[in-house]
Design a protein around this motif. Sequence first.
Motif, PDB file in Angstrom:
ATOM      1  N   ARG A  26       0.851  -1.188   0.000  1.00  0.00           N
ATOM      2  CA  ARG A  26       0.000   0.000   0.000  1.00  0.00           C
ATOM      3  C   ARG A  26       0.890   1.243   0.000  1.00  0.00           C
ATOM      4  O   ARG A  26       1.966   1.249   0.608  1.00  0.00           O
ATOM      5  N   SER A  27       0.410   2.282  -0.653  1.00  0.00           N
ATOM      6  CA  SER A  27       1.187   3.513  -0.741  1.00  0.00           C
ATOM      7  C   SER A  27       1.005   4.356   0.512  1.00  0.00           C
ATOM      8  O   SER A  27      -0.038   4.306   1.171  1.00  0.00           O
ATOM      9  N   LEU A  28       2.030   5.142   0.816  1.00  0.00           N
ATOM     10  CA  LEU A  28       1.989   6.040   1.962  1.00  0.00           C
ATOM     11  C   LEU A  28       1.251   7.322   1.610  1.00  0.00           C
ATOM     12  O   LEU A  28       1.205   7.749   0.448  1.00  0.00           O
ATOM     13  N   SER A  29       0.700   7.964   2.616  1.00  0.00           N
ATOM     14  CA  SER A  29       0.139   9.295   2.415  1.00  0.00           C
ATOM     15  C   SER A  29       1.276  10.288   2.202  1.00  0.00           C
ATOM     16  O   SER A  29       2.447   9.999   2.484  1.00  0.00           O
ATOM     17  N   GLN A  34       6.576  12.176   3.627  1.00  0.00           N
ATOM     18  CA  GLN A  34       7.466  13.282   4.005  1.00  0.00           C
ATOM     19  C   GLN A  34       8.212  12.968   5.292  1.00  0.00           C
ATOM     20  O   GLN A  34       9.422  13.198   5.389  1.00  0.00           O
ATOM     21  N   GLN A  35       7.518  12.430   6.285  1.00  0.00           N
ATOM     22  CA  GLN A  35       8.169  12.098   7.550  1.00  0.00           C
ATOM     23  C   GLN A  35       9.246  11.033   7.367  1.00  0.00           C
ATOM     24  O   GLN A  35      10.351  11.142   7.909  1.00  0.00           O
ATOM     25  N   GLY A  69       5.422  13.841  -1.064  1.00  0.00           N
ATOM     26  CA  GLY A  69       6.017  13.863   0.273  1.00  0.00           C
ATOM     27  C   GLY A  69       7.526  13.832   0.229  1.00  0.00           C
ATOM     28  O   GLY A  69       8.208  14.529   0.998  1.00  0.00           O
ATOM     29  N   PHE A  70       8.080  13.010  -0.656  1.00  0.00           N
ATOM     30  CA  PHE A  70       9.533  12.949  -0.802  1.00  0.00           C
ATOM     31  C   PHE A  70      10.085  14.308  -1.233  1.00  0.00           C
ATOM     32  O   PHE A  70      11.114  14.769  -0.712  1.00  0.00           O
ATOM     33  N   LEU A  71       9.405  14.953  -2.190  1.00  0.00           N
ATOM     34  CA  LEU A  71       9.861  16.276  -2.658  1.00  0.00           C
ATOM     35  C   LEU A  71       9.773  17.312  -1.555  1.00  0.00           C
ATOM     36  O   LEU A  71      10.661  18.174  -1.420  1.00  0.00           O
ATOM     37  N   ASP A  72       8.715  17.254  -0.745  1.00  0.00           N
ATOM     38  CA  ASP A  72       8.596  18.189   0.379  1.00  0.00           C
ATOM     39  C   ASP A  72       9.807  18.091   1.297  1.00  0.00           C
ATOM     40  O   ASP A  72      10.390  19.106   1.705  1.00  0.00           O
ATOM     41  N   ALA A  73      10.185  16.852   1.625  1.00  0.00           N
ATOM     42  CA  ALA A  73      11.327  16.644   2.517  1.00  0.00           C
ATOM     43  C   ALA A  73      12.639  17.006   1.831  1.00  0.00           C
ATOM     44  O   ALA A  73      13.527  17.619   2.437  1.00  0.00           O
ATOM     45  N   ALA A  74      12.768  16.632   0.563  1.00  0.00           N
ATOM     46  CA  ALA A  74      14.014  16.878  -0.156  1.00  0.00           C
ATOM     47  C   ALA A  74      14.318  18.363  -0.273  1.00  0.00           C
ATOM     48  O   ALA A  74      15.431  18.819   0.020  1.00  0.00           O
ATOM     49  N   GLU A  75      13.331  19.155  -0.702  1.00  0.00           N
ATOM     50  CA  GLU A  75      13.576  20.573  -0.926  1.00  0.00           C
ATOM     51  C   GLU A  75      13.724  21.345   0.378  1.00  0.00           C
ATOM     52  O   GLU A  75      14.251  22.466   0.385  1.00  0.00           O
ATOM     53  N   ALA A  76      13.279  20.750   1.489  1.00  0.00           N
ATOM     54  CA  ALA A  76      13.489  21.368   2.798  1.00  0.00           C
ATOM     55  C   ALA A  76      14.844  21.007   3.389  1.00  0.00           C
ATOM     56  O   ALA A  76      15.244  21.569   4.417  1.00  0.00           O
ATOM     57  N   THR A 224      -1.356  17.663 -10.766  1.00  0.00           N
ATOM     58  CA  THR A 224      -2.320  17.578  -9.657  1.00  0.00           C
ATOM     59  C   THR A 224      -1.776  18.104  -8.336  1.00  0.00           C
ATOM     60  O   THR A 224      -2.435  18.916  -7.680  1.00  0.00           O
ATOM     61  N   VAL A 225      -0.599  17.662  -7.930  1.00  0.00           N
ATOM     62  CA  VAL A 225      -0.129  18.020  -6.591  1.00  0.00           C
ATOM     63  C   VAL A 225       1.100  18.918  -6.578  1.00  0.00           C
ATOM     64  O   VAL A 225       1.404  19.534  -5.559  1.00  0.00           O
ATOM     65  N   ALA A 226       1.834  19.009  -7.679  1.00  0.00           N
ATOM     66  CA  ALA A 226       3.016  19.880  -7.704  1.00  0.00           C
ATOM     67  C   ALA A 226       2.575  21.341  -7.636  1.00  0.00           C
ATOM     68  O   ALA A 226       1.643  21.732  -8.347  1.00  0.00           O
ATOM     69  N   PRO A 227       3.227  22.163  -6.806  1.00  0.00           N
ATOM     70  CA  PRO A 227       2.822  23.577  -6.699  1.00  0.00           C
ATOM     71  C   PRO A 227       3.064  24.326  -8.009  1.00  0.00           C
ATOM     72  O   PRO A 227       4.200  24.421  -8.475  1.00  0.00           O
ATOM     73  N   ALA A 228       2.008  24.853  -8.613  1.00  0.00           N
ATOM     74  CA  ALA A 228       2.141  25.573  -9.876  1.00  0.00           C
ATOM     75  C   ALA A 228       3.019  26.812  -9.722  1.00  0.00           C
ATOM     76  O   ALA A 228       3.689  27.234 -10.676  1.00  0.00           O
ATOM     77  N   ALA A 229       3.044  27.380  -8.516  1.00  0.00           N
ATOM     78  CA  ALA A 229       3.826  28.597  -8.290  1.00  0.00           C
ATOM     79  C   ALA A 229       5.327  28.362  -8.355  1.00  0.00           C
ATOM     80  O   ALA A 229       6.100  29.323  -8.406  1.00  0.00           O
TER      81      ALA A 229
END
Length: 328
Positions: A26-29, A34-35, A69-76, A224-229
Motif C-alpha cells: 500500500r502507498s503512503l500518504s 514526508q516524515q 512527500g519525498f519532494l517536500d522533505a528533499a527541498e526542505a 495535480t499536486v506539484a505547486p504551480a507557483a
Amino acid sequence: MTNPVANPFPAARFIKEIGRGVKGARSLSRCDAQQLYAAMLEGRVSDLEMGGIMLAMRIKGEAVEELAGFLDAAEASFDLLPAPAGGYAPVVIPSYNGSRQMPNLTPLLALLLARAGAPVLIHGVTADPGRITTAEILREMGYPFCHTQHDVATQFANAAPVFMPIENLAPRLSALLALRRVLGVRNSTHTVVKIMQPFARPALRLSSYTHPEYLNTLTEYFTTVAPAARGDVFLMRGTEGETVANARRAQQISWMHQNTCSVLVQKQAPVDEMPPLPVSREAAVTASWIAAALRGQQPVPAPILEQVEHCLLVSRQIRSREAASDGA
C-alpha cells in the motif's frame, strides 16, 4: 548488524505498508512519505531499515502522493538558490545519467540557452563508471564547477551555465544517491533529484523518465499536486536518461504549466539521413565538437534547436507571470 543511529526513527510501520510486494503493498500518504524521507535524509533510519525501504519502493514504485512527500522533505533539506534578475526564469537541467552509446549533448543545450541570456543550472553527478557525464564534458571545455551560492552567482553574472555537483547543492540527497553503489540498484532519490526545483523563485525544470510507466506517474504529479507557483516543467523520454533532445529524432516533450499538460513537440520517426555528430562519445571529443558547433562550424541538430526555442519562450513567460504576480 546495523549501525546505531542517534534519535532513531521507527520505520517498521512504514515498511509494513510498502513492503508487501507488488500486489500487496500500500502507498503512503503524503504526510507519512514526508516524515519517512526526512528521517532518511537526517540519518535517523538504521542501515537495515534503509535497505528494506529502498528495495520495497524499488519493487512497488512511487505513487504520486509519495513523490509529493519525498519532494517536500528533499527541498526542505538544503538551501534553495537565489535566482538572478533579468527577463528569463532559470532553466534547471538535472544530469544524473550521462551517456553509454551516443555523445552526451546536454552541455550543448545548456550553452545555447546561456548564450541566449537564460540562467542555466545543471545539477548532477561528476562521474559515473562506464558513462560520460555532462560534468566531464564541461570540465574539458574549461567551465568550473560551482560549490557555493557565491560561485553560482558569479557564473550567472558571467552569462555562463552553472554546473553544481549534487554533493554541494544537496549533500543529504547525495548521500542517499550513493547507496546505489551499496545496494546495486537505484532508489527513489534518483527520481527525486530529476524533478526537484532548487530555486527559491519560479523556474523551468527539464525532466525526463526512462521507464514508460513513469510518464503517467510524473504527468499526474505535475498536473495535480506539484505547486504551480514553483514554475513549469518540460517532461520527455530521456536521451539515455538525459534531458537533451535526441539529435537523431525528436521525442515528445510535454509542457506542464498551471496544472495542465500540453504537448510541445510531437515524437518524430527516425530520419533517413543522420545528422553530423561527434565521432565518439568520449568527453574530449564531444567537448571539441560542441565548441565547433557553437562557432557555427558544425550544424546544431534540429531537435536541440527546437528544444532551445521552447525553453527560451517558456522561461520568459514564467518570469513575466512572476512579475505580474508581484505587481498585483
